[in-house]
Design a protein around this motif. Structure first.
Motif, mmCIF file in Angstrom:
data_model
loop_
_atom_site.group_PDB
_atom_site.id
_atom_site.type_symbol
_atom_site.label_atom_id
_atom_site.label_comp_id
_atom_site.label_asym_id
_atom_site.label_seq_id
_atom_site.Cartn_x
_atom_site.Cartn_y
_atom_site.Cartn_z
ATOM 1 N N VAL A 2 1.300 4.699 -13.578
ATOM 2 C CA VAL A 2 1.102 6.141 -13.640
ATOM 3 C C VAL A 2 1.748 6.664 -14.911
ATOM 4 C CG1 VAL A 2 1.124 6.303 -11.120
ATOM 5 C CG2 VAL A 2 3.230 6.768 -12.409
ATOM 6 N N THR A 15 0.658 -0.814 -9.852
ATOM 7 C CA THR A 15 0.114 0.523 -10.075
ATOM 8 C C THR A 15 0.818 1.122 -11.283
ATOM 9 O OG1 THR A 15 -0.546 0.984 -7.800
ATOM 10 C CG2 THR A 15 0.011 2.880 -9.163
ATOM 11 N N MET A 20 2.448 2.004 -3.451
ATOM 12 C CA MET A 20 1.491 2.426 -4.469
ATOM 13 C C MET A 20 1.083 3.880 -4.243
ATOM 14 S SD MET A 20 1.645 -0.299 -6.084
ATOM 15 C CE MET A 20 1.637 -2.094 -6.148
ATOM 16 N N SER A 78 1.972 7.269 -6.666
ATOM 17 C CA SER A 78 0.847 8.088 -7.127
ATOM 18 C C SER A 78 1.001 9.547 -6.721
ATOM 19 C CB SER A 78 -0.467 7.537 -6.551
ATOM 20 O OG SER A 78 -0.670 6.196 -6.944
ATOM 21 N N ASP A 97 0.802 -1.226 0.000
ATOM 22 C CA ASP A 97 0.000 0.000 0.000
ATOM 23 C C ASP A 97 0.834 1.273 0.000
ATOM 24 O OD1 ASP A 97 -2.051 -1.754 0.099
ATOM 25 O OD2 ASP A 97 -2.789 -1.218 2.097
ATOM 26 N N VAL A 144 -2.702 8.992 -12.652
ATOM 27 C CA VAL A 144 -2.725 7.610 -12.177
ATOM 28 C C VAL A 144 -3.597 6.812 -13.145
ATOM 29 C CG1 VAL A 144 -3.322 6.044 -10.307
ATOM 30 C CG2 VAL A 144 -2.397 8.315 -9.784
ATOM 31 N N THR A 171 4.371 12.696 -11.104
ATOM 32 C CA THR A 171 3.228 11.909 -11.572
ATOM 33 C C THR A 171 2.103 12.839 -12.002
ATOM 34 O OG1 THR A 171 3.765 10.010 -10.174
ATOM 35 C CG2 THR A 171 1.483 10.217 -10.910
ATOM 36 N N ARG A 198 -4.522 1.682 -10.213
ATOM 37 C CA ARG A 198 -3.882 1.465 -8.917
ATOM 38 C C ARG A 198 -4.464 0.212 -8.275
ATOM 39 N NH1 ARG A 198 -3.128 5.837 -3.975
ATOM 40 N NH2 ARG A 198 -2.643 4.319 -2.340
#
Length: 573
Positions: free
Chosen positions: A233, A231, A211, A215, A208, A223, A220, A226
């Motif tokens: 981007v 994930t 990711m 993001s 978690d 996204v 970035t 995800r």
């Protein structure tokens, strides 16, 4: 993620192009081009400089320094935005087409209202440019090739841009709590000359935080997707980044799985199947029992398949599996093998730093020897004279051995003329330690004439290295048309090394040509063609391409001890 220097360089270069497109003063456009190059090659971070400090950079006067200061303070440059507003964005896109300059782009818009690459392609196919002055059959053919180059590049970015972005992301994710390992994989790890997207792997128990971190990075822009395992981007520069988090015990298998080209991975999975095994990103498993047999390191995964570890740059299914099975896999050249750079420039011609600064920077890299090869008089714009080059030689001899005992070689980059002739007579060339000979003009000679031209240059007893041999600029200019097998054979016969030019927009020779040339028994030189102190770090790109061409240290002359190198450079004289 780019350095402020790189951002400002791009902006000033765009402004120079916009000035040219809108019919502005050619001298003004040239001044901004020079300033762009100087700032891009400046070793210090310009964000740390005030206006006075900026004016100390070569070719940066008060007006340009003020504009740079404005950008560093506000994130924009007013004059650029004002110029942008004067012409459609599509016209600005046209000048990205190799072979189409600003003046022609403006004429296309004014006369035919062409404002996009697709409109231009359609106009050429419809023969709508036939009556437009300056757009004859040859010009249209060049533009057509340029459009093909542009489309072939697609969303791919240069190796250097991808590597900078990847290293920034890896550094950020490595700081996240719980990270055991983090690295990039995919085509970037294989050092492809252009990269379509980035594959980044993290070894951790939970995903978690990683990711979320990806993001939320400043770079970035979007996204795409995800999840808990992956994930994706897109950065502000349009580069897609795919992040995968794997269990720490699967790290080696994941790196193997996500590094190799598709064809290489099919071969390794086929080998696994024939042994009753299954290979995935999580490990190598016994098909019947499901028991994991190898996963923690790439070495143990390859070993369990009956193979030695294969360098990432070789994983293209170009014979590396067969070579590994027969114990013939090459020990490819590495950065640490390179003892010196044999093609560099100073501010005596078109470089940005004085001789002393370039020499000191080379010494700090730990080189055993270093060559300065400024341009010869054949490129008249460089205004080289006999007196200037001899004065440089005298100063070089004074510095020789004073920087950590690094030996200095005095060379020159000769221009290969249309008939294969080079600058300076033989008696003058005899005074140089080495001569690099390169093509800088007349790129459109026919195949036979170009081949004769290159072969004649190789046959010159004072030409030691053929510099950036094909002259290609990746995504912008195709290499010259020649019978390359004949050229490679001439290099082998005459003892002329072929350069692997590490400039990110060149990478010339490319890996496929290296593989062909190697079959002829040619020697190579991996050089940076540095025009500024930061350019010396380009060596990593040249080494990556050399590895992709299966080159070993013995193939590369600037891995050799100086005594052996000097014998080669003399070409038997």
């Amino acid at each position: 993620m780019a350095r402020p220097n790189d951002e400002v360089q791009a902006l000033l270069q765009e402004y120079a192009d916009l000035v040219a497109i809108t019919g502005g003063d050619a001298f003004k456009a040239r001044a901004y081009e020079k300033a762009a190059r100087a700032i891009g090659g400046y070793p210090a971070d310009i964000a740390t400089l005030d206006a006075a400090g900026l004016r100390e950079i070569p070719n940066v006067g008060r007006s340009i320094a003020d504009k740079v200061t404005e950008y560093l303070r506000t994130g924009k440059m007013t004059v650029v935005e004002e110029r942008r507003a004067k012409i459609p964005a599509g016209v600005r896109e046209l000048i990205a087409i190799p072979g189409l300059g600003p003046k022609k782009a403006l004429r296309l818009y004014e006369d035919l209202r062409i404002a996009s690459v697709s409109q231009l392609a359609a106009a050429i196919e419809a023969d709508a440019l036939a009556d437009l002055k300056g757009f004859g059959e040859k010009t249209q053919e060049n533009i057509r090739h340029g459009i093909e180059l542009l489309r072939r590049a697609g969303g791919r970015v240069p190796l250097s841009v991808a590597l900078d972005t990847a290293e920034e992301i890896v550094a950020e994710l490595s700081r996240v709590t719980g990270c055991r390992r983090c690295a990039y994989a995919g085509s970037l790890r294989r050092m492809r000359e252009t990269v379509g997207d980035l594959d980044v792997l993290v070894a951790a128990q939970r995903s978690d935080a990683f990711m979320a971190a990806l993001s939320e990075l400043p770079a970035t822009a979007e996204v795409i997707a995800r999840g808990t395992k992956k994930t994706s981007v897109r950065t502000a520069k349009g580069l897609q980044v795919d992040l995968r988090v794997v269990p720490p015990q699967s790290w080696g298998a994941a790196m193997q799985y996500f590094t190799g080209a598709k064809a290489h991975n099919i071969r390794t999975r086929t080998i696994a199947v024939h042994q009753g095994l299954k290979l995935s990103e999580y490990g190598l498993f016994d098909t019947e029992s499901g028991r994991s047999l190898a996963s923690r390191t790439e070495e143990e995964v390859y070993a369990r398949l009956g193979l030695p570890w294969i360098a990432p740059t070789l994983r293209e299914d170009r014979g590396e599996i067969e070579a590994a099975l027969h114990g013939e896999l090459p020990e490819v050249v590495t950065d640490k093998d390179i003892r010196g750079d044999l093609h560099t420039h100073t501010d005596l011609t078109d470089g940005l730093a004085p001789l002393e600064e370039m020499v000191e920077a080379a010494a700090q890299r730990g080189y055993r020897y270093y060559a300065v090869t400024d341009h010869a008089p054949g490129l008249s714009m460089q205004r080289m004279t006999d007196e200037k080059i001899l004065a440089q030689r005298e100063r070089l001899r004074e510095l020789d051995g004073t920087r950590r005992r690094m030996r200095l070689l005095h060379g020159t980059e000769l221009n290969i003329g249309p008939d294969g002739e080079v600058d300076w007579p033989a008696e003058f060339l005899a005074g140089f330690d080495l001569c690099v000979a390169s093509l800088h003009s007349h790129f459109d000679l026919g195949r036979a004439a170009m081949t004769r031209r290159l072969v004649r240059a190789c046959e010159n007893p004072y030409v030691s290295i053929l510099g950036h041999p094909t002259t290609r600029l990746i995504g912008r200019r195709q290499g010259v048309d020649a019978d390359w097998d004949a050229v490679f054979a001439a290099c082998a016969r005459t003892g002329t090394a072929l350069e692997v030019n590490a400039q990110p927009d060149r990478l010339d020779l490319g890996d496929e040509d290296i593989l062909r040339a190697r079959e002829h028994g040619v020697r190579f030189a991996v050089n940076t063609d540095a025009h500024a102190v930061p350019h010396l770090a380009y060596l990593r790109y040249g080494v990556g391409i050399a590895q992709r061409g299966w080159l070993t240290p013995d193939d590369v002359i600037n891995t050799w001890p100086l005594t052996r190198l000097r014998r080669f450079l003399r070409k038997g004289r």
